[in-house]
Design a protein around this motif. Structure first.
Motif, PDB file in Angstrom:
ATOM      1  N   CYS A   6      44.068  37.657  46.470  1.00 36.96           N
ATOM      2  CA  CYS A   6      43.046  36.779  45.910  1.00 36.96           C
ATOM      3  C   CYS A   6      41.808  36.855  46.789  1.00 36.96           C
ATOM      4  O   CYS A   6      41.860  36.508  47.976  1.00 36.96           O
ATOM      5  CB  CYS A   6      43.568  35.346  45.822  1.00 36.96           C
ATOM      6  N   VAL A   8      38.149  35.628  47.920  1.00 37.24           N
ATOM      7  CA  VAL A   8      37.349  34.403  47.915  1.00 37.24           C
ATOM      8  C   VAL A   8      36.059  34.679  48.681  1.00 37.24           C
ATOM      9  O   VAL A   8      36.070  35.349  49.716  1.00 37.24           O
ATOM     10  CB  VAL A   8      38.132  33.238  48.572  1.00 37.24           C
ATOM     11  N   HIS A   9      34.956  34.147  48.161  1.00 36.47           N
ATOM     12  CA  HIS A   9      33.660  34.323  48.820  1.00 36.47           C
ATOM     13  C   HIS A   9      33.324  33.050  49.596  1.00 36.47           C
ATOM     14  O   HIS A   9      33.213  31.972  49.024  1.00 36.47           O
ATOM     15  CB  HIS A   9      32.559  34.609  47.802  1.00 36.47           C
ATOM     16  N   THR A  10      33.206  33.167  50.918  1.00 41.18           N
ATOM     17  CA  THR A  10      32.805  32.044  51.766  1.00 41.18           C
ATOM     18  C   THR A  10      31.367  32.262  52.232  1.00 41.18           C
ATOM     19  O   THR A  10      30.822  33.364  52.081  1.00 41.18           O
ATOM     20  CB  THR A  10      33.720  31.919  52.997  1.00 41.18           C
ATOM     21  N   ASP A  14      33.436  37.572  52.459  1.00 44.50           N
ATOM     22  CA  ASP A  14      34.599  37.536  51.576  1.00 44.50           C
ATOM     23  C   ASP A  14      35.894  37.623  52.392  1.00 44.50           C
ATOM     24  O   ASP A  14      35.962  38.323  53.419  1.00 44.50           O
ATOM     25  CB  ASP A  14      34.555  38.694  50.591  1.00 44.50           C
ATOM     26  N   GLU A  92      46.014  29.264  43.575  1.00 43.72           N
ATOM     27  CA  GLU A  92      44.892  30.148  43.259  1.00 43.72           C
ATOM     28  C   GLU A  92      43.732  29.333  42.689  1.00 43.72           C
ATOM     29  O   GLU A  92      43.917  28.535  41.766  1.00 43.72           O
ATOM     30  CB  GLU A  92      45.328  31.204  42.244  1.00 43.72           C
ATOM     31  N   PRO A  93      42.529  29.462  43.271  1.00 42.27           N
ATOM     32  CA  PRO A  93      41.398  28.652  42.815  1.00 42.27           C
ATOM     33  C   PRO A  93      41.162  28.816  41.311  1.00 42.27           C
ATOM     34  O   PRO A  93      41.107  29.939  40.798  1.00 42.27           O
ATOM     35  CB  PRO A  93      40.227  29.198  43.635  1.00 42.27           C
ATOM     36  N   ALA A 179      35.450  27.047  48.157  1.00 41.78           N
ATOM     37  CA  ALA A 179      35.730  28.388  47.659  1.00 41.78           C
ATOM     38  C   ALA A 179      37.230  28.620  47.467  1.00 41.78           C
ATOM     39  O   ALA A 179      37.638  29.467  46.666  1.00 41.78           O
ATOM     40  CB  ALA A 179      35.154  29.434  48.618  1.00 41.78           C
ATOM     41  N   PHE A 180      38.059  27.852  48.196  1.00 39.40           N
ATOM     42  CA  PHE A 180      39.513  27.976  48.095  1.00 39.40           C
ATOM     43  C   PHE A 180      40.095  26.953  47.123  1.00 39.40           C
ATOM     44  O   PHE A 180      41.310  26.814  47.024  1.00 39.40           O
ATOM     45  CB  PHE A 180      40.145  27.785  49.475  1.00 39.40           C
TER      46      PHE A 180
END
Length: 513
Positions: A6, A8-10, A14, A92-93, A179-180
């Motif tokens: 998965c 995720v963009h922080t 990423d 999962e977001p 983001a999470f």
């Protein structure tokens, strides 16, 4: 995204998480820059953003510490001063904001890591449909040695850098957890032992206002926070051990890390051996991050007004007797020495007050009495002082964890210090040759764990440890009834358990501030 990962963009770049049961785990996400060299004993710095996706399949490096300790560590996890990382477990977001629980590990401010298997957040995240974050922070001399009294124009040092790391991690949560799938407006900070005391300390720090919204405090030595004069003496002792004179203080930035670790370990055990009942390395009242002694701050109404669960274990001190650890006094002689030191350090403390407290333990000359006195001085009374004070303006729930498996009872550990942690995370069997269930008791322990986890999750989600189907209602703690949930094979609610001891101690923060 593949089925097993998965992305995720922080705000910093990423990160790639990996499927772990029904949730996703991101391990070793840096929240601050490396703390080595010129940045030793200094406040954490922002992490440098990264351009390529970071594969977060492994835990980040362990904070520098001695490896000859009782904390089980994965030998394949490296040790480094580039250790400021967090781990996240979450469904999962999907656009649904979920409550967040942020864990601060314990270890007398000198041991431990968020990579310990017992702190794996998968089961809590799955059960509660929420986001779990565990934090790595600097420990030992690297995190809790206050060298500020030795600062010069060329070399400046910051106090409480371990606490500053935790604050940086909480700020990272505010910036990044969305983001999470986490709800940054619903963050519960929880911790055990020195991690729990970090929570109570941060509850009194102006720097954390708004960074978390509920707190759970497990077995906190909340009075183990010291003044600047004492901190300067400890720092001077550290310089003696590491063989650096004050005029060469800048050498601390270039000395080999392992040499500092050895000196830190020596100091960690040297101080409590000399003065039983104290810690060598702990937070300091610096006037900034820690403006007041935390328990006194609670009593004066300066703590953040948020819901709180707080409690202790029935047999806190037993594990220190088993390990022959000087971190707690566990014999009649060392406990008596602790009380003598308290009386000597506080000339305004009438001798009859110390005598009254000691007389409340008629078997104090025996092991059981000494362990009870040590437990109450280190854990029970500080927790009661905080609960009394905080309940005057905010919701509080008090517990006492009494459950012990047949093996732990047979070993005279009982509900010892830290034995509640597997019940909170749902992780058993994380020790090498774990003896917990050698004499049975697994089914009962699983039932206790299920109730504890559900209560902790309900508190994180709603701010109230909701009543469970078929389980005992947990009323709020308030004076004068002081209702306490006693957690065992069957939970019970007891008003003011051990009230006679509480009365004997009084409400003064005796000898620790």
């Amino acid at each position: 995204m593949t089925e097993a990962t998965c992305h995720v963009h922080t705000p910093y770049g990423d990160v790639i998480g990996h499927r772990d049961g029904t949730v996703v785990a991101w391990k070793g996400i840096p929240y601050a820059a490396s703390t080595g060299g010129e940045h030793r004993f200094k406040a954490p710095r922002p992490v440098e953003p990264w351009s390529e996706p970071k594969d977060c399949v492994k835990f980040g490096p362990v904070a520098p510490q001695g490896l000859d300790n009782p904390v089980p560590m994965d030998p394949d996890t490296p040790m480094s001063e580039d250790c400021l990382s967090v781990n996240v477990w979450a469904p999962e977001p999907d656009g649904t904001p979920r409550p967040v629980m942020v864990w601060i590990h314990g270890g007398a401010y000198s041991l431990g890591s968020s990579a310990q298997t017992v702190y794996d957040g998968r089961h809590l995240a799955e059960l509660g449909d929420l986001v779990i974050v565990t934090v790595n922070y600097r420990i030992g001399a690297f995190g809790f040695l206050d060298l500020s009294s030795f600062s010069t124009e060329q070399t400046e040092f910051d106090a409480n850098v371990g606490l500053r790391d935790m604050i940086a991690a909480l700020r990272w949560v505010q910036e990044s957890i969305g983001a999470f799938g986490g709800d940054a407006s619903n963050v519960t900070l929880f911790g055990e032992s020195s991690g729990g005391a970090s929570v109570t300390t941060l509850m009194t720090s102006p720097a954390t206002e708004g960074l978390f919204h509920r707190a759970i405090v497990q077995s906190a030595p909340a009075t183990s926070v010291y003044g600047q004069d004492r901190a300067a003496q400890v720092a001077a002792r550290f310089l003696e051990i590491v063989d650096v004179t004050p005029d060469r203080i800048d050498e601390l930035k270039t000395i080999d890390m392992h040499r500092l670790v050895a000196a830190s370990d020596t100091l960690c055990y040297d101080v409590p051996a000399r003065v039983p009942g104290t810690l060598g390395l702990a937070p300091v009242v610096d006037g900034e991050i820690v403006p007041r002694y935390p328990v006194a701050a609670f009593q004066k109404g300066f703590a953040h007004r948020i819901p709180l669960i707080i409690g202790t274990n029935h047999d806190e001190a037993s594990i220190f007797r088993l390990m022959k650890s000087p971190l707690m006094p566990v014999t009649s002689d060392t406990v008596s020495e602790m009380f003598r030191a308290i009386a000597n350090d506080h000339s305004d403390l009438p001798a009859f007050r110390v005598a009254e407290i000691m007389s409340a333990y008629p078997d104090r000359s025996k092991t059981a009495g000494a362990l009870a006195m040590s437990r109450d001085a280190g854990f029970k009374m500080p927790s009661l002082w905080i609960a009394d004070a905080h309940s005057r303006h905010s919701p509080v729930w008090m517990y006492r964890f009494d459950h012990a498996t047949p093996m732990l009872r047979a070993a005279r550990i009982g509900a010892g210090h830290a034995t509640e942690i597997p019940y909170v995370f749902g992780n058993f069997g994380t020790l090498n040759r774990d003896p917990t269930f050698w004499l049975g008791g697994r089914k009962a322990a699983m039932a206790v764990s299920a109730r504890v986890m559900k209560r902790w999750v309900a508190f994180a989600r709603h701010g109230v440890p909701a009543t469970l189907d078929g389980a005992k209602h947990w009323p709020k703690y308030a004076e004068p009834t002081r209702a306490t949930l006693v957690i065992d094979g069957q939970d019970t609610v007891v008003d003011d358990p051990d009230g006679d001891l509480r009365v004997a101690w009084g409400d003064r923060v005796l000898g620790f501030s």
